[in-house]
Write a protein that holds these residues in place. Structure first.
Motif, PDB file in Angstrom:
ATOM      1  N   ALA A 464    -101.047 -29.138  17.716  1.00  0.00           N
ATOM      2  CA  ALA A 464    -101.241 -28.755  19.124  1.00  0.00           C
ATOM      3  C   ALA A 464    -101.504 -27.257  19.237  1.00  0.00           C
ATOM      4  O   ALA A 464    -102.324 -26.813  20.053  1.00  0.00           O
ATOM      5  N   LEU A 465    -100.838 -26.447  18.414  1.00  0.00           N
ATOM      6  CA  LEU A 465    -101.076 -25.004  18.413  1.00  0.00           C
ATOM      7  C   LEU A 465    -102.455 -24.685  17.830  1.00  0.00           C
ATOM      8  O   LEU A 465    -103.117 -23.752  18.268  1.00  0.00           O
ATOM      9  N   VAL A 466    -102.877 -25.457  16.833  1.00  0.00           N
ATOM     10  CA  VAL A 466    -104.225 -25.275  16.281  1.00  0.00           C
ATOM     11  C   VAL A 466    -105.263 -25.507  17.382  1.00  0.00           C
ATOM     12  O   VAL A 466    -106.244 -24.773  17.499  1.00  0.00           O
ATOM     13  N   SER A 467    -105.027 -26.534  18.202  1.00  0.00           N
ATOM     14  CA  SER A 467    -105.950 -26.863  19.291  1.00  0.00           C
ATOM     15  C   SER A 467    -105.817 -25.930  20.484  1.00  0.00           C
ATOM     16  O   SER A 467    -106.638 -25.971  21.393  1.00  0.00           O
ATOM     17  N   GLY A 468    -104.756 -25.122  20.510  1.00  0.00           N
ATOM     18  CA  GLY A 468    -104.540 -24.227  21.642  1.00  0.00           C
ATOM     19  C   GLY A 468    -104.105 -24.947  22.900  1.00  0.00           C
ATOM     20  O   GLY A 468    -104.368 -24.502  24.014  1.00  0.00           O
ATOM     21  N   ASP A 469    -103.407 -26.080  22.737  1.00  0.00           N
ATOM     22  CA  ASP A 469    -102.974 -26.901  23.869  1.00  0.00           C
ATOM     23  C   ASP A 469    -101.495 -26.605  24.151  1.00  0.00           C
ATOM     24  O   ASP A 469    -100.597 -27.179  23.534  1.00  0.00           O
ATOM     25  N   ALA A 470    -101.221 -25.714  25.094  1.00  0.00           N
ATOM     26  CA  ALA A 470     -99.843 -25.291  25.381  1.00  0.00           C
ATOM     27  C   ALA A 470     -98.980 -26.425  25.939  1.00  0.00           C
ATOM     28  O   ALA A 470     -97.840 -26.583  25.500  1.00  0.00           O
ATOM     29  N   MET A 551    -102.716 -12.234   8.624  1.00  0.00           N
ATOM     30  CA  MET A 551    -103.027 -11.516   9.862  1.00  0.00           C
ATOM     31  C   MET A 551    -102.060 -11.869  10.991  1.00  0.00           C
ATOM     32  O   MET A 551    -101.969 -11.141  11.979  1.00  0.00           O
ATOM     33  N   ALA A 552    -101.327 -12.988  10.853  1.00  0.00           N
ATOM     34  CA  ALA A 552    -100.412 -13.415  11.914  1.00  0.00           C
ATOM     35  C   ALA A 552     -99.184 -12.515  11.970  1.00  0.00           C
ATOM     36  O   ALA A 552     -98.922 -11.736  11.057  1.00  0.00           O
ATOM     37  N   ASN A 553     -98.433 -12.663  13.078  1.00  0.00           N
ATOM     38  CA  ASN A 553     -97.188 -11.908  13.246  1.00  0.00           C
ATOM     39  C   ASN A 553     -97.448 -10.403  13.142  1.00  0.00           C
ATOM     40  O   ASN A 553     -96.774  -9.684  12.402  1.00  0.00           O
ATOM     41  N   ASN A 554     -98.450  -9.936  13.904  1.00  0.00           N
ATOM     42  CA  ASN A 554     -98.801  -8.508  13.906  1.00  0.00           C
ATOM     43  C   ASN A 554     -99.084  -7.980  12.499  1.00  0.00           C
ATOM     44  O   ASN A 554     -98.582  -6.936  12.072  1.00  0.00           O
ATOM     45  N   GLU A 566    -106.738 -28.072   3.349  1.00  0.00           N
ATOM     46  CA  GLU A 566    -107.659 -27.295   4.180  1.00  0.00           C
ATOM     47  C   GLU A 566    -106.882 -26.489   5.219  1.00  0.00           C
ATOM     48  O   GLU A 566    -105.938 -26.977   5.829  1.00  0.00           O
ATOM     49  N   ILE A 567    -107.278 -25.236   5.413  1.00  0.00           N
ATOM     50  CA  ILE A 567    -106.581 -24.332   6.340  1.00  0.00           C
ATOM     51  C   ILE A 567    -107.022 -24.599   7.778  1.00  0.00           C
ATOM     52  O   ILE A 567    -108.217 -24.592   8.087  1.00  0.00           O
ATOM     53  N   ARG A 568    -106.044 -24.832   8.640  1.00  0.00           N
ATOM     54  CA  ARG A 568    -106.250 -24.914  10.085  1.00  0.00           C
ATOM     55  C   ARG A 568    -105.156 -24.064  10.719  1.00  0.00           C
ATOM     56  O   ARG A 568    -104.019 -24.497  10.837  1.00  0.00           O
ATOM     57  N   ASN A 569    -105.522 -22.844  11.105  1.00  0.00           N
ATOM     58  CA  ASN A 569    -104.553 -21.815  11.473  1.00  0.00           C
ATOM     59  C   ASN A 569    -103.943 -22.067  12.857  1.00  0.00           C
ATOM     60  O   ASN A 569    -104.647 -22.069  13.859  1.00  0.00           O
ATOM     61  N   PRO A 570    -102.593 -22.276  12.933  1.00  0.00           N
ATOM     62  CA  PRO A 570    -101.964 -22.509  14.240  1.00  0.00           C
ATOM     63  C   PRO A 570    -101.704 -21.234  15.031  1.00  0.00           C
ATOM     64  O   PRO A 570    -101.390 -21.294  16.215  1.00  0.00           O
ATOM     65  N   TYR A 571    -101.813 -20.070  14.374  1.00  0.00           N
ATOM     66  CA  TYR A 571    -101.488 -18.814  15.044  1.00  0.00           C
ATOM     67  C   TYR A 571    -102.681 -18.219  15.794  1.00  0.00           C
ATOM     68  O   TYR A 571    -102.496 -17.397  16.679  1.00  0.00           O
ATOM     69  N   PHE A 572    -103.915 -18.638  15.427  1.00  0.00           N
ATOM     70  CA  PHE A 572    -105.104 -18.093  16.079  1.00  0.00           C
ATOM     71  C   PHE A 572    -106.042 -19.178  16.599  1.00  0.00           C
ATOM     72  O   PHE A 572    -106.899 -18.908  17.423  1.00  0.00           O
ATOM     73  N   ALA A 575    -110.162 -18.951  17.138  1.00  0.00           N
ATOM     74  CA  ALA A 575    -110.530 -17.547  16.916  1.00  0.00           C
ATOM     75  C   ALA A 575    -110.564 -17.210  15.423  1.00  0.00           C
ATOM     76  O   ALA A 575    -111.422 -16.451  14.977  1.00  0.00           O
ATOM     77  N   MET A 576    -109.625 -17.748  14.654  1.00  0.00           N
ATOM     78  CA  MET A 576    -109.570 -17.512  13.206  1.00  0.00           C
ATOM     79  C   MET A 576    -109.055 -18.787  12.545  1.00  0.00           C
ATOM     80  O   MET A 576    -108.009 -18.804  11.903  1.00  0.00           O
ATOM     81  N   LEU A 577    -109.818 -19.851  12.695  1.00  0.00           N
ATOM     82  CA  LEU A 577    -109.347 -21.182  12.320  1.00  0.00           C
ATOM     83  C   LEU A 577    -109.054 -21.315  10.832  1.00  0.00           C
ATOM     84  O   LEU A 577    -108.117 -22.011  10.433  1.00  0.00           O
ATOM     85  N   THR A 578    -109.834 -20.661   9.974  1.00  0.00           N
ATOM     86  CA  THR A 578    -109.678 -20.849   8.530  1.00  0.00           C
ATOM     87  C   THR A 578    -109.017 -19.661   7.847  1.00  0.00           C
ATOM     88  O   THR A 578    -109.088 -19.531   6.619  1.00  0.00           O
ATOM     89  N   CYS A 579    -108.368 -18.794   8.631  1.00  0.00           N
ATOM     90  CA  CYS A 579    -107.711 -17.630   8.042  1.00  0.00           C
ATOM     91  C   CYS A 579    -106.408 -18.068   7.379  1.00  0.00           C
ATOM     92  O   CYS A 579    -105.519 -18.604   8.039  1.00  0.00           O
ATOM     93  N   GLY A 580    -106.280 -17.848   6.087  1.00  0.00           N
ATOM     94  CA  GLY A 580    -105.048 -18.176   5.391  1.00  0.00           C
ATOM     95  C   GLY A 580    -105.320 -18.781   4.032  1.00  0.00           C
ATOM     96  O   GLY A 580    -106.469 -18.958   3.606  1.00  0.00           O
TER      97      GLY A 580
END
Length: 587
Positions: A464-470, A551-554, A566-572, A575-580
């Protein structure tokens, strides 16, 4: 000719001498300064306040986070071994706020804030049952939430038993004059089966037996559960539907064990609902659960609310404010609960040692009673001292990075730095105990099985965080929270309980706030605990990948769990789906 050559040579020697006299000493000093500035042998190195593993011989930007480098020894001048310094930039990025410790009169409004839910008033719940054997020919109430009223047709039932009873009534009616007692007994039998006088009279007047008999509602309310279907054969007393009267509802709140002395029946409570942000509703405590929940260490208290206008819906989140029954000494110190860090055995705060500079030190305190969002400090702090009340975990992380005393390192000393140290512990399937030594976390078989049952809900939360669904993130957090609250912690140690309790605290924060940025901030700390537990399970039904985004957590980095490589970034998100990258595989 020879004389001219001699003059030229003399002039050249004189020129060289004058040139050396004018420029030679300056050049030597310049060379010495250059060597002094660029040679690391003089001990002047530059580092990053957030990444102390970075060491460079000259000033510049941190290659990891881009912050300005500072002299490696600049943070230690004039500081005691327990103190450490943070840069103004780091303070701003982490949104660190401090508060001057005050007294009871200045800092406490003597109210306790509670979180809870609206529940069905079980005292006003009724079950509509069949009073005779039979088969449901038609069911008129067939979905939950349907409103019914007293006397409304619920179902039509074919009952051989009732057919025979009607035949008895017609026979007894013909003998009414000669055998009135028999007639009366037959009528009473039908009344016990919940037939009304009008229904009985209708059978008598028509002299006809009804094969399919109607069943009417005996109460008004809302259908909360449909318990039978058309074609079902019912036994006497078997339920058809469950009906809830929502004219009154319960507001249920969980209170901590340490707060119990502050509650009693009859206390007034002010209740607010997210659905009606500009309204408050008055109630009073009508019930205090006599049994403590061993898992959450909480007790349920309840207030009954009038719901004539159907404003409250069961399951709705509500908050309550209640006046504390605690009487504290006037000299007691109260601090915001956000300032306290619990390790299971110790309670800690971070004190700002210098009011003009961001210099901090850890302080162990002894706590007293809790009053609302304030906690009494019985020992360890003095009036007028300045403590960190927001960003406490970030300050603690800075202390760990600089090798100072911290929440997980009681004695201090730099062993590992930042997330490298944390991930090092994960890769070794170990965790730091309260004293800072390395130890293997051990879980019971029952705990491991129950915890693994929570992982599917956690993974939905991550997606849900990956999708940006609050809103969905909030719902998935609630689902994960309900499972974790049922974990049996009776056979676990203080460190293990601290991981679980901190996970529950973060999930509660994620569930309450439908703000995506806020949810992702709490997801960082949630994962530090969830990943630590998962990494120490003896076995897993499915392979899990520990993934990390630097890049997460400042820019301090943060981890999470996934069932896919496969990387699916929950923090971004997008915006940065494959970062990690994958930093550990749990099989």
């Amino acid at each position: 000719m020879k004389r001219n050559i001699i003059y030229i040579v003399i002039a050249a020697i004189v020129g060289l001498g004058v040139g050396y006299f004018l420029f030679g000493e300056s050049n030597t000093e310049t060379m010495e300064m250059t060597e002094h500035n660029h040679s690391p042998e003089n001990g002047q190195m530059w580092t990053c306040s957030m990444h102390p593993q970075i060491m460079q011989p000259e000033a510049g930007d941190c290659p990891i986070c881009g912050m300005d480098l500072i002299p490696a020894d600049a943070g230690a001048d004039g500081l005691s071994p327990e103190q450490f310094k943070m840069t103004a930039n780091a303070m701003a990025l982490a949104n660190i706020r401090t508060t001057v410790v005050g007294d009871t009169e200045g800092d406490n409004d003597n109210t306790i804030s509670l979180s809870g839910k609206i529940a069905v008033n079980e005292e006003a719940m009724a079950v509509q049952a069949s009073y005779f054997d039979g088969r449901i020919e038609r069911l008129n109430v067939n979905y939950e939430g349907q409103a019914i009223r007293k006397g409304q047709l619920l179902a039509t039932i074919y009952s051989p038993e009732l057919v025979a009873a009607q035949q008895e009534l017609l026979t007894a009616a013909s003998l009414r004059e000669s055998q009135p007692q028999l007639y009366s007994a037959v009528r009473n039998k039908l009344k016990l089966w919940k037939l009304s006088d009008n229904q009985i009279n209708s059978i008598e007047s028509s002299s006809k037996v009804k094969e399919n008999f109607p069943v009417y509602a005996t109460v008004s309310g809302t259908v909360s559960e449909v318990m039978s279907s058309e074609g079902d054969y019912l036994k006497k007393g078997q339920p058809i539907v469950k009906v809830s009267n929502l004219n009154t509802v319960w507001a249920e709140f969980d209170v901590y064990e340490s707060q119990l002395s502050q509650f009693k029946k009859g206390q007034k409570i002010s209740i607010a609902a997210n659905a009606y942000p500009n309204k408050t509703f008055d109630g009073e405590v009508t019930f205090i659960d006599p049994v403590l929940d061993n898992t959450t260490r909480t007790v349920t208290i309840r207030a009954t609310l009038s719901n004539q206008k159907d404003m409250f819906k069961p399951g709705m989140f509500v908050s309550g404010k209640i006046e504390s029954g605690l009487v504290t000494p006037q000299a007691s110190l109260l601090v915001p609960s956000s300032a306290i860090m619990w390790t299971g055995e110790r309670s800690l705060v971070y004190v700002k040692a210098n009011g003009d500079e961001p210099i901090f030190e850890m302080r162990e305190v002894m706590l007293g009673a809790r009053s609302g969002d304030q906690i009494e400090v019985a020992n360890g702090l003095d009036y007028g001292e300045e403590i960190v009340t927001n960003g406490t975990f970030t300050v603690d992380a800075a202390a760990q990075l600089q090798g100072k005393k911290s929440m997980m390192n009681k004695t201090g000393g730099k062993t590992m730095t930042g997330h490298e140290g944390h991930m090092g512990m994960l890769e070794n399937n170990s965790s730091s105990d309260i004293s800072g030594e390395m130890m293997k976390i051990k879980f019971s078989d029952g705990f491991q099985k129950d915890f693994e049952a929570a992982l599917p809900a956690y993974l939905k939360l991550k997606d849900a965080l990956v999708s940006g669904d609050a809103p969905k993130t909030s719902m998935d957090a609630i689902a994960t929270l309900e499972i974790l609250k049922k974990l049996d912690l009776s056979d676990t140690g203080a460190m293990e309980k601290a991981h679980v309790n901190k996970s529950i605290e973060m999930l509660e924060a994620i569930a309450k706030k439908e703000d995506l940025e806020n949810q992702r901030i709490h997801f960082v700390i949630l994962n530090e605990n969830i990943v630590a537990i998962a990494s120490n399970l003896d076995s897993l039904d499915n392979t899990l990948y520990v993934q990390k985004c630097p890049m997460a957590n400042n820019n301090r980095g943060a981890v999470w769990l996934s069932t896919e490589n496969e990387i699916r970034n929950p923090y971004f998100g997008d915006a940065m789906l494959t970062c990690g990258s994958v930093v550990k595989i749990l099989k």
